[in-house]
Write a protein that holds these residues in place. Structure first.
Motif, mmCIF file in Angstrom:
data_model
loop_
_atom_site.group_PDB
_atom_site.id
_atom_site.type_symbol
_atom_site.label_atom_id
_atom_site.label_comp_id
_atom_site.label_asym_id
_atom_site.label_seq_id
_atom_site.Cartn_x
_atom_site.Cartn_y
_atom_site.Cartn_z
ATOM 1 N N LEU A 1 5.974 38.034 29.271
ATOM 2 C CA LEU A 1 5.287 36.996 28.503
ATOM 3 C C LEU A 1 6.081 36.617 27.259
ATOM 4 C CD1 LEU A 1 2.849 35.206 28.060
ATOM 5 C CD2 LEU A 1 1.699 37.148 26.936
ATOM 6 N N ILE A 2 6.676 37.591 26.587
ATOM 7 C CA ILE A 2 7.458 37.313 25.376
ATOM 8 C C ILE A 2 8.674 36.465 25.707
ATOM 9 C CG2 ILE A 2 8.866 38.354 23.567
ATOM 10 C CD1 ILE A 2 6.968 40.709 23.549
ATOM 11 N N VAL B 1 9.458 32.720 24.206
ATOM 12 C CA VAL B 1 10.716 32.422 23.501
ATOM 13 C C VAL B 1 11.428 31.244 24.158
ATOM 14 C CG1 VAL B 1 13.016 33.294 22.973
ATOM 15 C CG2 VAL B 1 11.021 34.750 22.608
ATOM 16 N N SER B 2 11.446 31.234 25.490
ATOM 17 C CA SER B 2 12.092 30.138 26.217
ATOM 18 C C SER B 2 11.406 28.802 25.918
ATOM 19 C CB SER B 2 12.058 30.430 27.715
ATOM 20 O OG SER B 2 12.761 31.616 28.010
ATOM 21 N N MET B 3 10.061 28.822 25.890
ATOM 22 C CA MET B 3 9.312 27.595 25.600
ATOM 23 C C MET B 3 9.578 27.114 24.178
ATOM 24 S SD MET B 3 5.665 28.410 27.479
ATOM 25 C CE MET B 3 4.956 26.898 26.852
ATOM 26 N N ALA B 4 9.675 28.056 23.249
ATOM 27 C CA ALA B 4 9.931 27.681 21.856
ATOM 28 C C ALA B 4 11.302 27.042 21.701
ATOM 29 C CB ALA B 4 9.811 28.910 20.950
ATOM 30 N N VAL B 5 12.307 27.618 22.340
ATOM 31 C CA VAL B 5 13.663 27.058 22.274
ATOM 32 C C VAL B 5 13.695 25.669 22.896
ATOM 33 C CG1 VAL B 5 16.026 27.325 23.112
ATOM 34 C CG2 VAL B 5 14.784 29.313 22.241
ATOM 35 N N PHE B 6 13.029 25.485 24.017
ATOM 36 C CA PHE B 6 12.993 24.194 24.686
ATOM 37 C C PHE B 6 12.282 23.153 23.822
ATOM 38 C CE2 PHE B 6 11.039 21.162 27.677
ATOM 39 C CZ PHE B 6 12.188 20.692 28.297
ATOM 40 N N THR B 7 11.196 23.567 23.163
ATOM 41 C CA THR B 7 10.456 22.646 22.291
ATOM 42 C C THR B 7 11.314 22.175 21.126
ATOM 43 O OG1 THR B 7 8.363 23.725 22.863
ATOM 44 C CG2 THR B 7 8.405 22.396 20.859
#
Length: 213
Positions: A19-20, A24-30
């Motif tokens: 989940l972490i 993190v991946s979603m945050a970088v993409f955003t």
């Protein structure tokens, strides 16, 4: 023992993202998307601003050219003023020998504060009923708040200005985008003098009832 180890390794290989790691991946993409969109918006605004500046500059130069061709032959320029609607006006008179029509001609310019337009019309002196329809010369004219903006008369005098002068100051474009053209030019009325009728603010030329609505 070896079989149990193989099954444990297989379970670890099939576990996928935690989940972490997913967060993190979603945050970088955003963040990446936000930077990309910001860049696109900035480029779009810059292109729009450049286009508006170019269009406003060209239109302003055309207006100055028209005004120059008219005012240079005038023998009398009125003091600018506002009509009952708040629209600002200025008029000048071209004598018959200098007029293209061969008749003494009155030319009136106005700054429509509400519609942000610079318009003009004309008529034969003494025949206001023959006035032409208003012709829009420039749109998106910005009001700077001065009572007679964008017109200013410099009257003729015996010390340093033997001819009447009309100052035209134009701010045009889109103030919200901080894009447009700003220029000021002084035009000399070659046929005017200190003896011109309208050099006295109490005796304007080219007037008729309701000429400044």
């Amino acid at each position: 023992m070896d079989e149990r180890r193989k099954r444990a390794d297989a379970r670890r290989d099939d576990a996928g993202f935690t989940l972490i790691e997913l967060l993190v991946s979603m945050a970088v993409f955003t963040v990446f998307i936000a930077i990309l969109l910001t860049t696109i918006v900035a480029l779009s605004r810059s292109a729009t601003r450049t286009q508006l500046v170019g269009e406003s500059t060209n239109s302003t130069l055309v207006v100055f050219g028209n005004m120059d061709r008219q005012v240079r032959y005038a023998d009398s320029i009125n003091y600018p003023g506002a009509g009952t609607s708040g629209t600002r006006y200025v008029e000048f008179r071209i004598p018959a020998p200098s007029s293209a029509s061969g008749a003494t001609t009155c030319i009136q310019w106005r700054f429509d504060v509400i519609n942000q337009e610079l318009d003009s019309r004309q008529w034969s002196d003494g025949s206001p009923t023959n006035a032409t329809a208003w012709s829009t010369k420039l749109e998106n004219v910005i009001n700077d708040g001065v009572a007679t903006h964008p017109f200013q008369l410099i009257p003729a005098n015996i010390s340093d200005s033997p001819r009447q002068q009309l100052v035209l100051t134009i701010d045009a474009g889109n103030s919200a985008l901080d894009s447009g053209a700003s220029a000021s030019t002084t035009f000399f009325a070659r046929n005017s003098s200190i003896k011109s009728t309208s050099n006295d603010p109490l005796t304007p030329v080219c007037t008729f009832s309701g000429y400044r609505p």
